[in-house]
Design a protein around this motif. Structure first.
Motif, PDB file in Angstrom:
ATOM      1  N   LEU A 160     -31.768  36.659 -88.252  1.00 60.89           N
ATOM      2  CA  LEU A 160     -30.341  36.452 -88.493  1.00 60.89           C
ATOM      3  C   LEU A 160     -29.735  35.380 -87.589  1.00 60.89           C
ATOM      4  N   THR A 161     -30.343  35.170 -86.417  1.00 56.45           N
ATOM      5  CA  THR A 161     -29.804  34.185 -85.481  1.00 56.45           C
ATOM      6  C   THR A 161     -30.553  32.850 -85.514  1.00 56.45           C
ATOM      7  N   GLY A 162     -31.625  32.782 -86.287  1.00 56.05           N
ATOM      8  CA  GLY A 162     -32.396  31.547 -86.341  1.00 56.05           C
ATOM      9  C   GLY A 162     -33.177  31.296 -85.065  1.00 56.05           C
ATOM     10  N   SER A 163     -33.633  32.369 -84.447  1.00 58.74           N
ATOM     11  CA  SER A 163     -34.415  32.272 -83.214  1.00 58.74           C
ATOM     12  C   SER A 163     -35.860  32.637 -83.515  1.00 58.74           C
ATOM     13  N   ALA A 223     -24.189  35.013 -81.074  1.00 57.98           N
ATOM     14  CA  ALA A 223     -24.169  33.965 -80.046  1.00 57.98           C
ATOM     15  C   ALA A 223     -24.610  34.531 -78.700  1.00 57.98           C
ATOM     16  N   THR A 224     -24.174  35.739 -78.386  1.00 54.51           N
ATOM     17  CA  THR A 224     -24.579  36.387 -77.140  1.00 54.51           C
ATOM     18  C   THR A 224     -26.076  36.647 -77.125  1.00 54.51           C
ATOM     19  N   PHE A 225     -26.609  37.143 -78.243  1.00 54.88           N
ATOM     20  CA  PHE A 225     -28.045  37.401 -78.368  1.00 54.88           C
ATOM     21  C   PHE A 225     -28.835  36.107 -78.139  1.00 54.88           C
ATOM     22  N   VAL A 226     -28.433  35.029 -78.805  1.00 57.28           N
ATOM     23  CA  VAL A 226     -29.118  33.732 -78.684  1.00 57.28           C
ATOM     24  C   VAL A 226     -29.020  33.220 -77.253  1.00 57.28           C
ATOM     25  N   SER A 227     -27.860  33.379 -76.643  1.00 51.03           N
ATOM     26  CA  SER A 227     -27.672  32.918 -75.272  1.00 51.03           C
ATOM     27  C   SER A 227     -28.584  33.666 -74.304  1.00 51.03           C
ATOM     28  N   TYR A 228     -28.670  34.978 -74.454  1.00 55.39           N
ATOM     29  CA  TYR A 228     -29.516  35.768 -73.569  1.00 55.39           C
ATOM     30  C   TYR A 228     -30.995  35.443 -73.797  1.00 55.39           C
ATOM     31  N   LEU A 229     -31.387  35.299 -75.040  1.00 57.40           N
ATOM     32  CA  LEU A 229     -32.762  34.923 -75.355  1.00 57.40           C
ATOM     33  C   LEU A 229     -33.081  33.549 -74.758  1.00 57.40           C
ATOM     34  N   GLY A 230     -32.132  32.625 -74.843  1.00 62.36           N
ATOM     35  CA  GLY A 230     -32.321  31.300 -74.253  1.00 62.36           C
ATOM     36  C   GLY A 230     -32.475  31.371 -72.742  1.00 62.36           C
ATOM     37  N   PHE A 231     -31.646  32.209 -72.111  1.00 58.96           N
ATOM     38  CA  PHE A 231     -31.746  32.408 -70.661  1.00 58.96           C
ATOM     39  C   PHE A 231     -33.132  32.920 -70.274  1.00 58.96           C
TER      40      PHE A 231
END
Length: 150
Positions: free
Chosen positions: A28-31, A61-69
């Motif tokens: 859903l987030t494209g990750s 956006a929060t999920f993607v940000s945390y995954l990116g971190f």
């Protein structure tokens, strides 16, 4: 929320594989992350990814940000990005995806429209994802049996 399936219950104590509910959030987030990347994260961090919601745009956006971190911290690079699934086929309770219909027909255990409508989106996602995945086709039938018992 973290939706747990009985058929994958053996992975929850150690989170040794990426749970289907997390895979849904990734879609859903494209990750995109590999199992190797998943296992590079600490157990608490994997659990956080399991429990982070990803329904609203802000939550995604929060999920993607945390995954990116986590990816930068443990792997030194951003998590891979792909196009998010648009118009997710599991979200439509009135249309059984062709892959689900075909997989269920193969074993003579056809998913009915009534069943598809009564199952929640996490259950429908599991059947959809398992119907298009080449690995472990028996998981599709385990999921189908579990959902029919509920």
């Amino acid at each position: 929320m973290f939706y747990r399936y009985r058929f994958e219950s053996e992975i929850y104590p150690t989170l040794s594989r990426i749970p289907l509910h997390v895979r849904m959030k990734l879609d859903l987030t494209g990750s995109k992350i590999s199992l190797k990347h998943w296992l590079a994260f600490g157990m608490e961090e994997r659990a956080a990814l399991c429990h982070l919601p990803a329904e609203t745009e802000e939550e995604k956006a929060t999920f993607v940000s945390y995954l990116g971190f986590l990816s930068r911290r443990y792997l030194g690079e951003e998590a891979a990005r792909i196009s998010p699934v648009s118009d997710p086929p599991w979200e439509n309770p009135n249309r059984i995806p062709d892959s689900v219909r075909a997989m269920s027909e193969q074993a003579g255990k056809v998913v009915t429209s009534q069943e598809w409508r009564q199952w929640n989106s996490c259950q429908r996602y599991a059947l959809f994802k398992l119907s298009i995945t080449k690995n472990e086709p028996e998981l599709f039938f385990q999921a189908l049996m579990e959902f029919r018992e509920d």
